[in-house]
Design a protein around this motif. Structure first.
Motif, PDB file in Angstrom:
ATOM      1  N   LYS A 147       0.835  -1.215   0.000  1.00  0.00           N
ATOM      2  CA  LYS A 147       0.000   0.000   0.000  1.00  0.00           C
ATOM      3  C   LYS A 147       0.867   1.262   0.000  1.00  0.00           C
ATOM      4  O   LYS A 147       0.544   2.245  -0.672  1.00  0.00           O
ATOM      5  N   CYS A 148       1.965   1.219   0.755  1.00  0.00           N
ATOM      6  CA  CYS A 148       2.864   2.386   0.792  1.00  0.00           C
ATOM      7  C   CYS A 148       3.489   2.632  -0.573  1.00  0.00           C
ATOM      8  O   CYS A 148       3.659   3.785  -0.981  1.00  0.00           O
ATOM      9  N   GLU A 150       2.122   1.692  -3.444  1.00  0.00           N
ATOM     10  CA  GLU A 150       1.018   2.111  -4.306  1.00  0.00           C
ATOM     11  C   GLU A 150       0.673   3.586  -4.083  1.00  0.00           C
ATOM     12  O   GLU A 150       0.404   4.323  -5.028  1.00  0.00           O
ATOM     13  N   TRP A 151       0.680   4.025  -2.842  1.00  0.00           N
ATOM     14  CA  TRP A 151       0.343   5.409  -2.482  1.00  0.00           C
ATOM     15  C   TRP A 151       1.601   6.182  -2.069  1.00  0.00           C
ATOM     16  O   TRP A 151       1.604   6.944  -1.110  1.00  0.00           O
ATOM     17  N   ARG A 152       2.681   6.014  -2.830  1.00  0.00           N
ATOM     18  CA  ARG A 152       3.983   6.570  -2.434  1.00  0.00           C
ATOM     19  C   ARG A 152       3.978   8.075  -2.238  1.00  0.00           C
ATOM     20  O   ARG A 152       4.632   8.586  -1.345  1.00  0.00           O
ATOM     21  N   TRP A 153       3.228   8.827  -3.055  1.00  0.00           N
ATOM     22  CA  TRP A 153       3.247  10.280  -2.913  1.00  0.00           C
ATOM     23  C   TRP A 153       2.495  10.714  -1.661  1.00  0.00           C
ATOM     24  O   TRP A 153       2.884  11.674  -0.995  1.00  0.00           O
ATOM     25  N   SER A 154       1.454   9.996  -1.311  1.00  0.00           N
ATOM     26  CA  SER A 154       0.739  10.293  -0.067  1.00  0.00           C
ATOM     27  C   SER A 154       1.613   9.975   1.139  1.00  0.00           C
ATOM     28  O   SER A 154       1.624  10.720   2.125  1.00  0.00           O
ATOM     29  N   VAL A 155       2.332   8.867   1.058  1.00  0.00           N
ATOM     30  CA  VAL A 155       3.244   8.495   2.147  1.00  0.00           C
ATOM     31  C   VAL A 155       4.341   9.539   2.290  1.00  0.00           C
ATOM     32  O   VAL A 155       4.676   9.966   3.398  1.00  0.00           O
ATOM     33  N   ALA A 157       4.188  12.688   1.394  1.00  0.00           N
ATOM     34  CA  ALA A 157       3.581  13.910   1.946  1.00  0.00           C
ATOM     35  C   ALA A 157       3.357  13.762   3.449  1.00  0.00           C
ATOM     36  O   ALA A 157       3.569  14.718   4.213  1.00  0.00           O
ATOM     37  N   GLY A 158       2.938  12.586   3.882  1.00  0.00           N
ATOM     38  CA  GLY A 158       2.748  12.340   5.312  1.00  0.00           C
ATOM     39  C   GLY A 158       4.035  12.485   6.093  1.00  0.00           C
ATOM     40  O   GLY A 158       4.060  13.093   7.166  1.00  0.00           O
TER      41      GLY A 158
END
Length: 169
Positions: A147-148, A150-155, A157-158
């Motif tokens: 999931k990390c 897959e959602w690398r840009w959200s991770v 940004a977090g």
């Protein structure tokens, strides 16, 4: 033994260099040992499997050590008042890494080839721990990492948000 040949004595700087490089030396041996153990666990003991396990990680481990040596070589040619500091530090780090390379590629596999690996007993603490550990690795941990990725840009940004909040505090 080679330090006096290069005009370096045992002092605070060289001891610091040795302690600093010790982690790299240990990591190199762990990588080789774990690869050998994995190969032996999969295909059984013997020199051939030990060699195959060591060869699997020999190239990346060697280049990891060589790049670290390459970082410290320019310090040998420093001048000025800090020359003694950088020269002693570099000599110790380079020699430790060279000897580590020799030890992890030649001596460690030779020792591991003569080790008797016994299978883990089915109901032992270690077998239960291994099952639980691999269940965790292949279950929730693998799903989280997937999931990390897959959602690398959200991770990303977090983590940047956490960094900013930490700096603000």
């Amino acid at each position: 033994m080679l330090m006096p040949l290069f005009g370096v004595s045992i002092n605070i700087i060289t001891l610091f260099a040795f302690i600093m490089v010790l982690g790299i030396v240990v990591d190199d041996a762990i990588v080789i040992g774990e690869s050998v153990y994995t190969e032996v666990e999969k295909n059984g003991g013997g020199v051939t499997n030990v060699v195959r396990g060591a060869q699997r990680v020999a190239t990346p481990a060697t280049f990891g050590v060589l790049t670290t040596i390459a970082v410290f070589v320019p310090f040998l040619f420093s001048t000025g008042p800090e020359k003694a500091f950088f020269y002693g530090l570099s000599i110790v780090v380079i020699f430790c890494l060279i000897f580590s390379l020799i030890e992890s590629k030649l001596i460690l596999p030779a020792h591991l080839a003569h080790t008797k690996f016994t299978p883990i007993k089915e109901n032992s603490y270690r077998a239960r721990f291994n099952r639980a550990f691999f269940k965790f690795i292949n279950g929730p941990y693998k799903r989280t990492v997937s999931k990390c990725v897959e959602w690398r840009w959200s991770v990303m940004a977090g983590f940047i948000a956490i960094l900013v909040v930490s700096a603000a505090w």
